[in-house]
Design a protein around this motif. Structure first.
Motif, PDB file in Angstrom:
ATOM      1  N   PRO A 338       1.123  -1.499  -0.434  1.00 28.58           N
ATOM      2  CA  PRO A 338       0.109  -0.222  -0.375  1.00 28.58           C
ATOM      3  C   PRO A 338       1.134   1.431   0.010  1.00 28.58           C
ATOM      4  O   PRO A 338       0.287   2.240  -0.916  1.00 28.58           O
ATOM      5  CB  PRO A 338      -0.420  -0.357   1.333  1.00 28.58           C
ATOM      6  CG  PRO A 338      -1.318  -1.542   1.502  1.00 28.58           C
ATOM      7  CD  PRO A 338       0.693  -1.851   1.017  1.00 28.58           C
ATOM      8  N   TRP A 348      -4.225   5.387   5.748  1.00 23.56           N
ATOM      9  CA  TRP A 348      -4.548   4.105   5.445  1.00 23.56           C
ATOM     10  C   TRP A 348      -4.349   3.793   7.187  1.00 23.56           C
ATOM     11  O   TRP A 348      -5.546   3.393   7.879  1.00 23.56           O
ATOM     12  CB  TRP A 348      -2.867   3.284   5.977  1.00 23.56           C
ATOM     13  CG  TRP A 348      -3.225   2.215   5.421  1.00 23.56           C
ATOM     14  CD1 TRP A 348      -2.488   1.588   6.596  1.00 23.56           C
ATOM     15  CD2 TRP A 348      -3.185   0.711   4.734  1.00 23.56           C
ATOM     16  NE1 TRP A 348      -2.552  -0.360   6.570  1.00 23.56           N
ATOM     17  CE2 TRP A 348      -2.901  -0.780   5.046  1.00 23.56           C
ATOM     18  CE3 TRP A 348      -3.980   1.156   3.943  1.00 23.56           C
ATOM     19  CZ2 TRP A 348      -3.851  -1.438   4.775  1.00 23.56           C
ATOM     20  CZ3 TRP A 348      -4.019  -0.100   3.250  1.00 23.56           C
ATOM     21  CH2 TRP A 348      -4.064  -1.217   3.687  1.00 23.56           C
ATOM     22  N   THR A 352      -7.348   2.497   8.984  1.00 24.58           N
ATOM     23  CA  THR A 352      -7.305   0.737   9.664  1.00 24.58           C
ATOM     24  C   THR A 352      -8.771   0.769  10.843  1.00 24.58           C
ATOM     25  O   THR A 352      -9.552  -0.570  10.273  1.00 24.58           O
ATOM     26  CB  THR A 352      -6.221   0.952  10.197  1.00 24.58           C
ATOM     27  OG1 THR A 352      -5.382   1.005   9.223  1.00 24.58           O
ATOM     28  CG2 THR A 352      -5.860   0.022  11.279  1.00 24.58           C
ATOM     29  N   TYR A 385       1.711  -2.464   5.229  1.00 25.98           N
ATOM     30  CA  TYR A 385       1.417  -1.314   4.516  1.00 25.98           C
ATOM     31  C   TYR A 385       2.494  -0.940   4.139  1.00 25.98           C
ATOM     32  O   TYR A 385       2.430  -0.529   2.705  1.00 25.98           O
ATOM     33  CB  TYR A 385       1.185  -0.327   5.835  1.00 25.98           C
ATOM     34  CG  TYR A 385       1.020   1.281   5.320  1.00 25.98           C
ATOM     35  CD1 TYR A 385       0.534   1.714   4.337  1.00 25.98           C
ATOM     36  CD2 TYR A 385       2.371   1.802   5.609  1.00 25.98           C
ATOM     37  CE1 TYR A 385       0.690   2.750   4.159  1.00 25.98           C
ATOM     38  CE2 TYR A 385       2.898   3.259   4.990  1.00 25.98           C
ATOM     39  CZ  TYR A 385       1.905   3.814   4.484  1.00 25.98           C
ATOM     40  OH  TYR A 385       1.998   4.909   3.137  1.00 25.98           O
TER      41      TYR A 385
END
Length: 386
Positions: A338, A348, A352, A385
């Motif tokens: 990502p 992100w 989450t 990530y």
């Protein structure tokens, strides 16, 4: 123990199968099919083979070519109007998973009242729907053989899993020649999607002897051919093997289930507009490593089917070999993280908790060998990530 099995009534599989589409639709009793596809399939001329086959059978054919990637409830409105305007009595979903999922949703909503969110999992939909004939042009989603459709709620960005026999195509036309022009990135992402379907179907808490056979066969074919179609898209033998494997994997998870990888990938697609197969690929190694302790022998079987372990290896060694292979596959197929895809750490981290909540709400994590809590899902999102 009993288990329910659902399959399309008819499946035509092989080179030039699309030429038989018209006769198939006519034999099903339809007169006014509507082909549901996307703008690229129309502009590239790829859909012409389907249109010619239908017209050649003397059918009154309509075309709706406005499908979008990751279809939304808003995007279905124009499609529903097209179904009504044409007076369609059957839909032909032609293209990748998004076009086929759109056709399934249009078929269902044409005969059922209310918004799509009323029909999302865990509801099992068994009501009426216009028949759908699915013609896949990618080797990955397996949607041509499943009783699922994925539609994003335009109001909440939730990627909704809608399930039940109402969404099962009445027939599928699986012609690998339609995949020969797929670019390398799409070949990789859809191929990993198919592999995820096969492995998750096999390790799922809802696995059964029927789905197991299809899952293992799909794994073997994908293990032998996925890297090859990524490297050389013109390899017809590899393309044919991948196309059949994708359909087998679709049959497997439609009659078993997917699990945590899919539960976590849908929110990534909804919030960050990452293609479904690519989101699966980002998650696959880490989620598999997390899950192994819950079904070590089953994961070991997957490693053996993929050809990265033998019966001489004990289950622990074989299961670890599977994780190592998924990591190697991600490197070989150049799967981004990502972070490298350009998603900011701030976005992100902010999303989450919501993604974890949506993953759990989908029900798929409940089929995982280890059923996670929200905090564990959040930790996995942080891990992948990059």
């Amino acid at each position: 123990m009993t288990f329910d099995i659902t399959l399309p009534r008819i499946m035509k599989v092989g080179a030039e199968a699309v030429r038989e589409l018209g006769a198939l639709v006519r034999d099903l009793g339809a007169q006014r099919p509507l082909v549901v596809t996307d703008p690229f399939m129309e502009s590239s001329g790829t859909v012409d083979a389907a249109l010619e086959a239908l017209r050649g059978a003397g059918l009154d054919v309509g075309l709706y070519a406005e499908c979008v990637p990751d279809p939304t409830t808003d995007s279905l409105e124009a499609g529903l109007a097209a179904v009504k305007d044409h007076g369609a009595d059957l839909l032909v979903g032609f293209g990748g998973g998004s076009s086929i999922d759109t056709a399934k949703a249009l078929g269902f909503l044409s005969l059922n009242e209310g918004p799509m969110r009323e029909y999302k999992a865990p509801r099992n939909n068994t009501g009426p729907a216009l028949p759908v004939v699915a013609v896949p042009t990618t080797a990955g989603t397996g949607s041509e053989a499943t009783q699922f459709t994925i539609i994003s709620d335009s109001g909440t960005d939730e990627k909704m899993l809608c399930t039940g026999p109402s969404f099962l195509p009445i027939a599928a036309v699986v012609d690998y020649e339609l995949t020969l022009s797929m670019p390398a990135r799409l070949s990789a992402d859809t191929g990993v999607d198919a592999l995820t379907h096969a492995i998750e179907a096999y390790v799922s808490r809802r696995a059964n002897p029927f789905s197991d056979g299809f899952a293992l066969s799909a794994m073997s074919a994908i293990g032998a051919n996925l890297r090859e179609v990524y490297k050389d898209g013109g390899n017809r033998a590899a393309r044919e093997a991948m196309m059949l494997a994708a359909t087998q994997a679709g049959i497997a998870f439609s009659n078993s289930s997917v699990a945590l990888v899919h539960g976590m990938s849908r929110p990534i697609g909804a919030h960050f507009h990452i293609a479904h197969g690519l989101a699966n690929a980002m998650l696959f190694p880490a989620v598999t490593e997390f899950s192994i302790a819950g079904a070590e022998s089953r994961y070991a079987d997957c490693a053996r089917a993929l050809g990265v372990a033998t019966r001489e290896h004990d289950d622990a060694t074989a299961a670890q070999a599977l994780v190592d292979e998924l990591k190697a596959l991600a490197r070989d197929l150049e799967v981004p993280t990502p972070k490298s895809r350009g998603i900011s750490a701030e976005d992100w981290e902010r999303l989450t908790p919501l993604m974890a909540e949506q993953a759990l709400a989908s029900g798929s994590p409940g089929n995982n060998p280890i059923v996670p809590i929200a905090a564990e899902i959040e930790a996995l999102y942080a891990q992948v990530y990059g």
